[in-house]
Design a protein around this motif. Structure first.
Motif, PDB file in Angstrom:
ATOM      1  N   LEU A  45       0.838  -1.209   0.000  1.00 38.44           N
ATOM      2  CA  LEU A  45       0.000   0.000   0.000  1.00 38.44           C
ATOM      3  C   LEU A  45       0.868   1.253   0.000  1.00 38.44           C
ATOM      4  O   LEU A  45       0.618   2.201  -0.747  1.00 38.44           O
ATOM      5  N   LEU A  46       1.886   1.243   0.830  1.00 36.95           N
ATOM      6  CA  LEU A  46       2.762   2.417   0.925  1.00 36.95           C
ATOM      7  C   LEU A  46       3.485   2.671  -0.390  1.00 36.95           C
ATOM      8  O   LEU A  46       3.542   3.801  -0.881  1.00 36.95           O
ATOM      9  N   ILE A  47       4.016   1.620  -0.975  1.00 39.42           N
ATOM     10  CA  ILE A  47       4.776   1.769  -2.221  1.00 39.42           C
ATOM     11  C   ILE A  47       3.872   2.235  -3.364  1.00 39.42           C
ATOM     12  O   ILE A  47       4.197   3.177  -4.098  1.00 39.42           O
ATOM     13  N   MET A  48       2.748   1.580  -3.519  1.00 37.22           N
ATOM     14  CA  MET A  48       1.872   1.925  -4.650  1.00 37.22           C
ATOM     15  C   MET A  48       1.279   3.331  -4.522  1.00 37.22           C
ATOM     16  O   MET A  48       1.087   4.017  -5.526  1.00 37.22           O
ATOM     17  N   THR A  49       0.990   3.758  -3.292  1.00 32.26           N
ATOM     18  CA  THR A  49       0.494   5.132  -3.144  1.00 32.26           C
ATOM     19  C   THR A  49       1.613   6.135  -3.405  1.00 32.26           C
ATOM     20  O   THR A  49       1.361   7.193  -3.978  1.00 32.26           O
ATOM     21  N   ASN A  50       2.842   5.797  -3.040  1.00 34.39           N
ATOM     22  CA  ASN A  50       3.972   6.670  -3.366  1.00 34.39           C
ATOM     23  C   ASN A  50       4.097   6.850  -4.876  1.00 34.39           C
ATOM     24  O   ASN A  50       4.301   7.958  -5.367  1.00 34.39           O
ATOM     25  N   LEU A  51       3.972   5.751  -5.594  1.00 34.96           N
ATOM     26  CA  LEU A  51       4.117   5.809  -7.051  1.00 34.96           C
ATOM     27  C   LEU A  51       2.951   6.547  -7.710  1.00 34.96           C
ATOM     28  O   LEU A  51       3.156   7.426  -8.557  1.00 34.96           O
ATOM     29  N   ALA A  52       1.746   6.189  -7.310  1.00 35.02           N
ATOM     30  CA  ALA A  52       0.561   6.790  -7.944  1.00 35.02           C
ATOM     31  C   ALA A  52       0.522   8.303  -7.746  1.00 35.02           C
ATOM     32  O   ALA A  52       0.328   9.067  -8.692  1.00 35.02           O
ATOM     33  N   ALA A  53       0.705   8.725  -6.497  1.00 35.05           N
ATOM     34  CA  ALA A  53       0.695  10.171  -6.248  1.00 35.05           C
ATOM     35  C   ALA A  53       1.991  10.813  -6.719  1.00 35.05           C
ATOM     36  O   ALA A  53       2.024  12.006  -7.019  1.00 35.05           O
ATOM     37  N   GLY A  54       3.041  10.005  -6.810  1.00 34.37           N
ATOM     38  CA  GLY A  54       4.326  10.521  -7.303  1.00 34.37           C
ATOM     39  C   GLY A  54       4.210  11.052  -8.725  1.00 34.37           C
ATOM     40  O   GLY A  54       4.699  12.144  -9.029  1.00 34.37           O
ATOM     41  N   VAL A  55       3.576  10.304  -9.599  1.00 29.17           N
ATOM     42  CA  VAL A  55       3.422  10.776 -10.979  1.00 29.17           C
ATOM     43  C   VAL A  55       2.460  11.962 -11.052  1.00 29.17           C
ATOM     44  O   VAL A  55       2.604  12.838 -11.904  1.00 29.17           O
ATOM     45  N   GLN A  56       1.490  11.992 -10.164  1.00 30.52           N
ATOM     46  CA  GLN A  56       0.568  13.129 -10.134  1.00 30.52           C
ATOM     47  C   GLN A  56       1.307  14.403  -9.725  1.00 30.52           C
ATOM     48  O   GLN A  56       1.151  15.462 -10.324  1.00 30.52           O
ATOM     49  N   LEU A  57       2.110  14.251  -8.691  1.00 29.52           N
ATOM     50  CA  LEU A  57       2.876  15.388  -8.190  1.00 29.52           C
ATOM     51  C   LEU A  57       3.882  15.871  -9.232  1.00 29.52           C
ATOM     52  O   LEU A  57       4.068  17.082  -9.431  1.00 29.52           O
ATOM     53  N   ALA A  58       4.501  14.920  -9.906  1.00 28.57           N
ATOM     54  CA  ALA A  58       5.536  15.242 -10.897  1.00 28.57           C
ATOM     55  C   ALA A  58       4.987  16.157 -11.987  1.00 28.57           C
ATOM     56  O   ALA A  58       5.685  17.035 -12.500  1.00 28.57           O
ATOM     57  N   ARG A  59       3.741  15.941 -12.339  1.00 23.31           N
ATOM     58  CA  ARG A  59       3.085  16.770 -13.329  1.00 23.31           C
ATOM     59  C   ARG A  59       3.111  18.237 -12.953  1.00 23.31           C
ATOM     60  O   ARG A  59       3.257  19.103 -13.794  1.00 23.31           O
ATOM     61  N   ILE A  60       2.937  18.479 -11.677  1.00 21.98           N
ATOM     62  CA  ILE A  60       2.823  19.856 -11.209  1.00 21.98           C
ATOM     63  C   ILE A  60       4.173  20.416 -10.774  1.00 21.98           C
ATOM     64  O   ILE A  60       4.566  21.497 -11.188  1.00 21.98           O
ATOM     65  N   SER A  61       4.879  19.657  -9.940  1.00 20.99           N
ATOM     66  CA  SER A  61       6.102  20.236  -9.368  1.00 20.99           C
ATOM     67  C   SER A  61       7.376  19.723 -10.026  1.00 20.99           C
ATOM     68  O   SER A  61       8.473  20.072  -9.608  1.00 20.99           O
ATOM     69  N   GLY A  62       7.238  18.870 -11.051  1.00 22.35           N
ATOM     70  CA  GLY A  62       8.416  18.444 -11.787  1.00 22.35           C
ATOM     71  C   GLY A  62       8.783  16.984 -11.613  1.00 22.35           C
ATOM     72  O   GLY A  62       8.529  16.378 -10.572  1.00 22.35           O
ATOM     73  N   LYS A  63       9.413  16.448 -12.645  1.00 22.19           N
ATOM     74  CA  LYS A  63       9.736  15.021 -12.673  1.00 22.19           C
ATOM     75  C   LYS A  63      10.760  14.623 -11.617  1.00 22.19           C
ATOM     76  O   LYS A  63      10.834  13.478 -11.213  1.00 22.19           O
ATOM     77  N   LYS A  64      11.522  15.605 -11.183  1.00 24.23           N
ATOM     78  CA  LYS A  64      12.566  15.317 -10.211  1.00 24.23           C
ATOM     79  C   LYS A  64      11.963  14.717  -8.933  1.00 24.23           C
ATOM     80  O   LYS A  64      12.539  13.807  -8.340  1.00 24.23           O
TER      81      LYS A  64
ATOM     82  N   GLU B 240     -13.461  10.244   5.034  1.00 18.66           N
ATOM     83  CA  GLU B 240     -14.765   9.985   5.641  1.00 18.66           C
ATOM     84  C   GLU B 240     -15.924  10.343   4.710  1.00 18.66           C
ATOM     85  O   GLU B 240     -16.987   9.740   4.754  1.00 18.66           O
ATOM     86  N   SER B 241     -15.719  11.357   3.872  1.00 13.92           N
ATOM     87  CA  SER B 241     -16.815  11.798   2.992  1.00 13.92           C
ATOM     88  C   SER B 241     -16.593  11.351   1.544  1.00 13.92           C
ATOM     89  O   SER B 241     -17.121  11.950   0.610  1.00 13.92           O
ATOM     90  N   ASP B 242     -15.811  10.272   1.379  1.00 15.91           N
ATOM     91  CA  ASP B 242     -15.557   9.732   0.038  1.00 15.91           C
ATOM     92  C   ASP B 242     -15.038  10.779  -0.925  1.00 15.91           C
ATOM     93  O   ASP B 242     -15.339  10.741  -2.129  1.00 15.91           O
ATOM     94  N   SER B 243     -14.279  11.716  -0.401  1.00 18.53           N
ATOM     95  CA  SER B 243     -13.721  12.768  -1.238  1.00 18.53           C
ATOM     96  C   SER B 243     -12.208  12.639  -1.302  1.00 18.53           C
ATOM     97  O   SER B 243     -11.600  11.914  -0.521  1.00 18.53           O
ATOM     98  N   ILE B 244     -11.601  13.362  -2.234  1.00 24.46           N
ATOM     99  CA  ILE B 244     -10.142  13.332  -2.332  1.00 24.46           C
ATOM    100  C   ILE B 244      -9.612  14.754  -2.212  1.00 24.46           C
ATOM    101  O   ILE B 244     -10.373  15.714  -2.324  1.00 24.46           O
ATOM    102  N   CYS B 245      -8.317  14.896  -1.998  1.00 26.28           N
ATOM    103  CA  CYS B 245      -7.783  16.227  -1.783  1.00 26.28           C
ATOM    104  C   CYS B 245      -7.780  16.990  -3.097  1.00 26.28           C
ATOM    105  O   CYS B 245      -7.707  16.418  -4.190  1.00 26.28           O
ATOM    106  N   ILE B 246      -7.889  18.300  -2.982  1.00 26.80           N
ATOM    107  CA  ILE B 246      -8.047  19.145  -4.160  1.00 26.80           C
ATOM    108  C   ILE B 246      -6.834  19.065  -5.073  1.00 26.80           C
ATOM    109  O   ILE B 246      -6.962  19.144  -6.306  1.00 26.80           O
ATOM    110  N   ILE B 247      -5.661  18.859  -4.498  1.00 29.06           N
ATOM    111  CA  ILE B 247      -4.453  18.768  -5.323  1.00 29.06           C
ATOM    112  C   ILE B 247      -4.485  17.496  -6.169  1.00 29.06           C
ATOM    113  O   ILE B 247      -4.208  17.526  -7.364  1.00 29.06           O
ATOM    114  N   GLY B 248      -4.873  16.399  -5.554  1.00 33.00           N
ATOM    115  CA  GLY B 248      -4.981  15.155  -6.303  1.00 33.00           C
ATOM    116  C   GLY B 248      -6.042  15.249  -7.379  1.00 33.00           C
ATOM    117  O   GLY B 248      -5.864  14.772  -8.499  1.00 33.00           O
ATOM    118  N   SER B 249      -7.148  15.880  -7.029  1.00 33.65           N
ATOM    119  CA  SER B 249      -8.228  16.049  -7.997  1.00 33.65           C
ATOM    120  C   SER B 249      -7.782  16.885  -9.187  1.00 33.65           C
ATOM    121  O   SER B 249      -8.010  16.531 -10.343  1.00 33.65           O
TER     122      SER B 249
END
Lengths: 190, 190
Positions: free
Chosen positions: A156-175, B96-105
């Motif tokens: 769970l920890l690894i996959m959430t790191n990766l999933a949100a990692g690519v999301q974050l990279a879009r905004i704050s950079g691939k680094k 709790e409210s089946d929502s996600i954070c605005i940054i992820g969205s």
DNA sequence: CAAAAAACTTACTTATTAGTAAGTAACTCT
DNA sequence: AGAGTTACTTACTAATAAGTAAGTTTTTTG
């Protein structure tokens, strides 16, 4: 006039996947796909009755591919780290093209989807998580990987790191993605 | 007939935020907001020229709130773990409210947004990440928190766990989010 | 209390979206 | 070669979306 194309169905799936990963599920239309493939939107409806049918087919594809991967890894001799790379690599590729993983993309639009899609995406997650969990468990058992949580929690920890990692990279950079990826591997190697 | 309401603007922001977190940015319309507030869609346009203006205002709100939180935490005597809870709690509420954070969205719809919004969401991320990083660094310095990575890397790992954690929880259940949250805290406490 | 400003509604327009029914061209099979 | 099937196009419809101009009512202000 128009050359008949035996691959249109596969092309629609390819473009649909690309659009979901690049723009998001609710941000593209059948007209967009049609334009990209130089066909009319009715042609897209011919192959997939509606957008959710297209999405269902796409998720089916993912499930098939992961099931195939599961078989390939089953009796292979590659290391646990090597196996994990198979799960990490797709995320690195996505990052390169400013795209995000289909699960993360769908998660954002989740509450606009019909139950049929929700159930299928849930099945995909179970499949992938199960595979990662098993790989981690094996790696730990053989002393190759090191982590203190259960294999399930660590997955769970690894996959959430990766999933949100690519999301974050879009905004704050691939680094940022690269930092995350390297930290994950380093920690697992202990 | 219609009672004039001095809070309509704030209500639009509230509903807009809720819709983004629940349905996704590209999955709701001004008509949806208008319906919810029992006004006409032109009323929404009166307060926010277009959807991106609404989004900009929303992100501004977040930035203000985090700047306020920064000041509150600045000279307070609460522990580093206590401070971290301030960052974690909003995610637990979303879950709790089946929502996600605005940054992820927004990350999912990122490539459909104008540059102005992209720049502002980037500023918000910098702000939050900076605050978490600083909190981690202080906690480590005082021997209260334990982690082997740099504070910046650890902040990336934690925030991606949380962001994708709430996304995952939507699909596979809240339990997964709870597992992630508890594992994070446990590891930091060493 | 008059004028101006704020907070709307009414009534549109224009564009996009999903979707479909009917027709057509090409390929496939017998 | 003819019949059926596949892969479309043409040509629509109905619904939704963003947005705006002009008018109305309420509140504030000089």
């Amino acid at each position: 006039m128009s050359a008949r194309n035996p691959d249109t169905k596969a092309e629609i799936l390819r473009i649909g996947k690309q659009f979901i990963q690049f723009y998001g599920y609710n941000a593209f239309s059948y007209a967009d796909i049609a334009r990209e493939l130089n066909v009319k939107n009715a042609a897209v409806h011919y192959h997939f009755r509606g957008k959710e049918d297209l999405l269902m087919a796409l998720i089916d594809n993912y499930i098939e591919n992961y099931q195939l991967l599961a078989k390939q890894l089953q009796h292979s001799k590659i290391t646990a780290i090597g196996k994990l790379e198979k799960f990490i690599e797709p995320y690195s590729c996505l990052c390169e093209s400013d795209s995000i993983c289909i699960i993360g993309s769908i998660a954002s639009d989740y509450n606009t989807l019909p139950e049929s899609v929700k159930a299928k995406i849930s099945a995909l997650i179970d499949l992938v998580m199960g595979m990662v969990e098993q790989t981690l468990a094996e790696g730990k058992k053989h002393g190759e990987l090191h982590f203190s949580e259960t294999a399930r929690t660590q997955a769970l920890l690894i996959m959430t790191n990766l999933a949100a990692g690519v999301q974050l990279a879009r905004i704050s950079g691939k680094k940022d993605y690269t930092i995350i990826r390297k930290a994950l591997i380093k920690q697992l190697k202990g």
